[in-house]
Scaffold this active site. Structure first.
Site, PDB file in Angstrom:
ATOM      1  N   GLU A  35       0.862  -1.193   0.000  1.00 46.43           N
ATOM      2  CA  GLU A  35       0.000   0.000   0.000  1.00 46.43           C
ATOM      3  C   GLU A  35       0.898   1.244   0.000  1.00 46.43           C
ATOM      4  O   GLU A  35       1.845   1.329   0.774  1.00 46.43           O
ATOM      5  CB  GLU A  35      -0.914  -0.013   1.228  1.00 46.43           C
ATOM      6  CG  GLU A  35      -1.770   1.217   1.437  1.00 46.43           C
ATOM      7  CD  GLU A  35      -2.650   1.580   0.240  1.00 46.43           C
ATOM      8  OE1 GLU A  35      -3.484   0.762  -0.163  1.00 46.43           O
ATOM      9  OE2 GLU A  35      -2.483   2.694  -0.293  1.00 46.43           O
ATOM     10  N   ASP A  72      -7.488   1.641  -8.311  1.00 49.71           N
ATOM     11  CA  ASP A  72      -7.941   2.919  -8.870  1.00 49.71           C
ATOM     12  C   ASP A  72      -8.226   2.745 -10.365  1.00 49.71           C
ATOM     13  O   ASP A  72      -7.390   2.216 -11.095  1.00 49.71           O
ATOM     14  CB  ASP A  72      -6.868   3.991  -8.652  1.00 49.71           C
ATOM     15  CG  ASP A  72      -6.575   4.198  -7.162  1.00 49.71           C
ATOM     16  OD1 ASP A  72      -7.451   3.862  -6.344  1.00 49.71           O
ATOM     17  OD2 ASP A  72      -5.479   4.670  -6.823  1.00 49.71           O
ATOM     18  N   ASP A  96     -15.557  -2.915  -8.938  1.00 48.43           N
ATOM     19  CA  ASP A  96     -16.941  -2.504  -9.200  1.00 48.43           C
ATOM     20  C   ASP A  96     -17.021  -1.807 -10.555  1.00 48.43           C
ATOM     21  O   ASP A  96     -18.106  -1.639 -11.093  1.00 48.43           O
ATOM     22  CB  ASP A  96     -17.402  -1.502  -8.131  1.00 48.43           C
ATOM     23  CG  ASP A  96     -16.527  -0.256  -8.141  1.00 48.43           C
ATOM     24  OD1 ASP A  96     -15.298  -0.410  -7.998  1.00 48.43           O
ATOM     25  OD2 ASP A  96     -17.052   0.860  -8.342  1.00 48.43           O
ATOM     26  N   GLU A 109     -15.578  -3.232  -1.070  1.00 47.73           N
ATOM     27  CA  GLU A 109     -16.572  -4.185  -1.562  1.00 47.73           C
ATOM     28  C   GLU A 109     -17.790  -4.251  -0.632  1.00 47.73           C
ATOM     29  O   GLU A 109     -18.930  -4.302  -1.095  1.00 47.73           O
ATOM     30  CB  GLU A 109     -15.911  -5.565  -1.664  1.00 47.73           C
ATOM     31  CG  GLU A 109     -16.763  -6.641  -2.288  1.00 47.73           C
ATOM     32  CD  GLU A 109     -15.959  -7.917  -2.485  1.00 47.73           C
ATOM     33  OE1 GLU A 109     -14.787  -7.974  -2.056  1.00 47.73           O
ATOM     34  OE2 GLU A 109     -16.513  -8.857  -3.070  1.00 47.73           O
TER      35      GLU A 109
HETATM   36  C1  LIG Z   1      -9.927   2.129  -4.076  1.00 45.97           C
HETATM   37  S1  LIG Z   1      -8.793   1.697  -2.838  1.00 45.97           S
HETATM   38  C2  LIG Z   1      -9.213  -0.015  -2.470  1.00 45.97           C
HETATM   39  C3  LIG Z   1      -8.623  -0.490  -1.178  1.00 45.97           C
HETATM   40  C4  LIG Z   1      -8.894  -1.968  -0.850  1.00 45.97           C
HETATM   41  N1  LIG Z   1      -8.246  -2.842  -1.810  1.00 45.97           N
HETATM   42  C5  LIG Z   1     -10.362  -2.239  -0.804  1.00 45.97           C
HETATM   43  O1  LIG Z   1     -10.878  -2.867  -1.747  1.00 45.97           O
HETATM   44  O2  LIG Z   1     -10.994  -1.858   0.176  1.00 45.97           O
HETATM   45  C6  LIG Z   1      -7.293   1.502  -3.765  1.00 45.97           C
HETATM   46  C7  LIG Z   1      -6.078   1.423  -2.888  1.00 45.97           C
HETATM   47  O3  LIG Z   1      -4.962   1.073  -3.672  1.00 45.97           O
HETATM   48  C8  LIG Z   1      -3.880   1.905  -3.315  1.00 45.97           C
HETATM   49  N2  LIG Z   1      -3.014   1.989  -4.494  1.00 45.97           N
HETATM   50  C9  LIG Z   1      -3.369   2.483  -5.693  1.00 45.97           C
HETATM   51  N3  LIG Z   1      -2.345   2.391  -6.555  1.00 45.97           N
HETATM   52  C10 LIG Z   1      -1.330   1.811  -5.881  1.00 45.97           C
HETATM   53  C11 LIG Z   1       0.004   1.472  -6.224  1.00 45.97           C
HETATM   54  N4  LIG Z   1       0.471   1.707  -7.449  1.00 45.97           N
HETATM   55  N5  LIG Z   1       0.776   0.893  -5.299  1.00 45.97           N
HETATM   56  C12 LIG Z   1       0.296   0.662  -4.053  1.00 45.97           C
HETATM   57  N6  LIG Z   1      -0.957   0.988  -3.657  1.00 45.97           N
HETATM   58  C13 LIG Z   1      -1.759   1.544  -4.556  1.00 45.97           C
HETATM   59  C14 LIG Z   1      -4.511   3.218  -2.909  1.00 45.97           C
HETATM   60  O4  LIG Z   1      -3.673   3.983  -2.079  1.00 45.97           O
HETATM   61  C15 LIG Z   1      -5.758   2.741  -2.197  1.00 45.97           C
HETATM   62  O5  LIG Z   1      -5.537   2.500  -0.829  1.00 45.97           O
END
Ligand SMILES: C[S@@+](CC[C@H](N)C(=O)[O-])C[C@H]1O[C@@H](n2cnc3c(N)ncnc32)[C@H](O)[C@@H]1O
Length: 200
Positions: A57, A106, A142, A181
């Site tokens: 993360e 993302d 999603d 989710e």
């Molecule tokens: C939309 S959140 C989803 C978090 C978790 N997986 C969930 O489903 O509840 C996306 C997470 O991925 C992390 N993230 C996005 N791109 C990343 C990267 N390149 N390396 C590490 N973490 C990343 C973001 O900081 C964020 O915490």
């Protein structure tokens, strides 16, 4: 963060190629990319004590909540890596991972940003290198646009798709839910999921 420092991997590069030797008692090594607040991380670790799970993360504020959850539950098979997934090769050796989880990454919607998606071809090439033969990516989102695009990328890059669904919880909750989710599920949003198997 300090209270839970023992689950944080301060120098993950020093474990490259030797995670299972450094943390004996586990049979497989899995990575979760973008673990967020760690609901999925904790429950998956509890259900799979044979697996050592590296939770990746890049945002510490989210990750620290996951660290606290793992500490409170006294779960010992999770290591947290405060790094960007783009750097994975610095921390894992070739073929060292058996599984990679990508949950609700993302979506990077403008087309010019698609290369940043964690399912973009450059990332798939990276995962192919780090996964063992038969290794898998478990992908959930999603976002319909991201999902359909990702299925195309997996196929174009030679990954075999299994368990492809566009409504995972159609007949009631299935598997371990992530924080995002659980929220989407409570709102009636459909969850897409697939497993992609590493090309030989
Ligand atoms: C939309 S959140 C989803 C978090 C978790 N997986 C969930 O489903 O509840 C996306 C997470 O991925 C992390 N993230 C996005 N791109 C990343 C990267 N390149 N390396 C590490 N973490 C990343 C973001 O900081 C964020 O915490």
């Amino acid at each position: 963060m300090e209270k839970c420092a023992h689950v944080l991997e301060e120098t993950p590069e020093s474990k490259k190629g030797s995670w299972l030797a450094e943390y004996p008692g586990h049979k497989v090594l899995w990575a979760e990319l973008g673990c967020g607040k760690g609901r999925f991380t904790l429950e998956t670790a509890q259900q799979n004590p044979e697996a050592l799970i590296c939770a990746v993360e890049r945002v510490p504020d989210a990750m620290v909540i996951g660290m606290e959850r793992v500490c409170e539950a006294e779960v010992t098979n999770v290591r947290f890596l405060r790094v960007d997934a783009v750097r994975l090769e610095e921390f894992f050796g070739e073929g060292e991972l058996q599984r990679i989880y990508i949950n609700f990454c993302d979506p990077w919607l403008p087309k010019r940003h698609h290369k940043r998606r964690l399912t973009a071809p450059s990332f798939l090439a990276l995962y192919k290198k780090l996964l063992a033969s038969g290794g898998e990516i478990h992908f959930k989102t999603d976002n319909v646009d991201l999902y359909e695009w990702s299925l195309e990328q997996f196929t174009a890059c030679g990954w075999e798709l299994r368990e492809v669904t566009r409504d995972l919880h159609e007949n009631g909750p299935v598997g371990v839910m992530t924080d995002y989710e659980a929220k989407f599920y409570s709102q009636g949003v459909k969850i897409n999921r697939c497993v992609a198997v590493r090309p030989e």
